[in-house]
Design a protein around this motif. Structure first.
Motif, short mmCIF file in Angstrom:
data_model
loop_
_atom_site.label_atom_id
_atom_site.label_comp_id
_atom_site.label_asym_id
_atom_site.label_seq_id
_atom_site.Cartn_x
_atom_site.Cartn_y
_atom_site.Cartn_z
N GLU A 157 0.85 -1.19 0.00
CA GLU A 157 0.00 0.00 0.00
C GLU A 157 0.89 1.24 0.00
O GLU A 157 1.81 1.36 0.82
CB GLU A 157 -0.90 0.00 1.23
N ALA A 158 0.60 2.17 -0.92
CA ALA A 158 1.41 3.39 -1.01
C ALA A 158 0.53 4.55 -1.46
O ALA A 158 0.07 4.57 -2.61
CB ALA A 158 2.58 3.19 -1.98
N SER A 159 0.27 5.50 -0.57
CA SER A 159 -0.49 6.71 -0.87
C SER A 159 -1.84 6.41 -1.50
O SER A 159 -2.24 7.01 -2.51
CB SER A 159 0.33 7.62 -1.81
N GLY A 160 -2.55 5.45 -0.91
CA GLY A 160 -3.88 5.13 -1.38
C GLY A 160 -3.92 4.27 -2.62
O GLY A 160 -4.99 3.99 -3.16
N ARG A 161 -2.77 3.82 -3.12
CA ARG A 161 -2.72 2.96 -4.29
C ARG A 161 -2.02 1.65 -3.93
O ARG A 161 -1.37 1.55 -2.89
CB ARG A 161 -1.96 3.65 -5.44
#
Length: 263
Positions: A157-161
């Protein structure tokens, strides 16, 4: 593939005389058009991607990447061609070809054997044969040869993506507050998908990862150094992660040394 036009064919073999011979033998078949030849796996893959042939005659034993690597690459194309292997392989491989390949031709080639292969190809391309000829399962063949086509990524998971990481980019996997955290040079991310370290370890089998203890797994290619610790344990430091020391449990030290070729 069209059922009206000629069958467009590419030949891949590292030996030029073999390419010349096969080109000559195929000239007897009016519906086979040889649209290109390649003398290495890399050139063959590029040519197949560019020309999108209906059929590829593929040598297996080539220096560097072999025929199975070519098959692995072209099976990921939108419309992969049919493949006939030209080989001098052993019984084990031939059994796999019998079950999963369009056809295979043992070297040295003969026009009689080639004619049988072309008949089978025509049945698949034109679908005009009385006898039923099934499409081969090339993925099963690749699995048999240890070269499955599944794409392995580690999702985080990274910045909502959801970011898909190459296994080689992952330095450390660590359980923190019941979540798996993935350490990379670019940051630390919560793992998405794999809920336990056991599951992630299982999925990464065959990759250079090593379970150092119950809560941590390292990428061995990112190990900087290690040293004996107390009670028979080892301590490991990793590249690209500041002040991160990983403890190798006593029961895993022997396996760790073996994986590094030190035992």
């Amino acid at each position: 593939m069209s059922n009206q036009q000629n069958i467009r064919c590419i030949l891949v073999d590292d030996e030029a005389p073999a390419l010349d011979e096969l080109t000559f033998l195929l000239s007897d078949f009016n519906d086979i058009d040889v649209i290109g030849t390649a003398t290495s796996a890399t050139k063959g893959i590029k040519l197949i991607e560019e020309k999108e042939p209906d059929l590829v005659f593929l040598d297996i034993q080539m220096p560097g990447k072999n025929g199975f690597h070519v098959l692995q690459e072209i099976m990921q194309l939108p419309n992969p061609p049919l493949v006939v292997f030209a080989t001098a392989y052993d019984e084990y491989a031939l059994q796999a070809f019998e079950e999963n390949a369009v056809d295979y031709i043992l070297k040295p080639l003969s026009s009689e054997r080639l004619e049988k292969s072309i008949k089978r190809i025509r049945c698949l391309v034109y679908a005009n044969c009385e006898e039923k000829v099934d499409l081969p399962d090339m993925n099963a063949l690749l699995d048999t040869m240890g070269l499955g086509t599944k794409v392995l990524r580690i999702s985080v998971e990274a910045s909502g993506r959801i970011l898909l990481l190459e296994p080689s980019d992952v330095i450390l996997c660590r359980v923190e507050e019941r979540k798996i955290m993935i350490y990379t040079q670019k940051g630390i991310f919560p793992c998405y998908g794999d809920k336990t370290l056991d599951k992630l370890e299982e999925r990464l089998q065959g990759q250079p990862f090593f379970r150092t203890n119950r809560g941590e797994m390292v990428n061995l290619t990112h190990v900087r150094d290690f040293a004996p610790w107390f009670n028979g344990k080892y301590v490991v430091t990793m590249k690209h992660i500041d002040e991160q020391e990983i403890i190798i449990s006593k029961g895993r030290v022997k396996d760790f040394r073996q994986r590094l070729g030190l035992a």
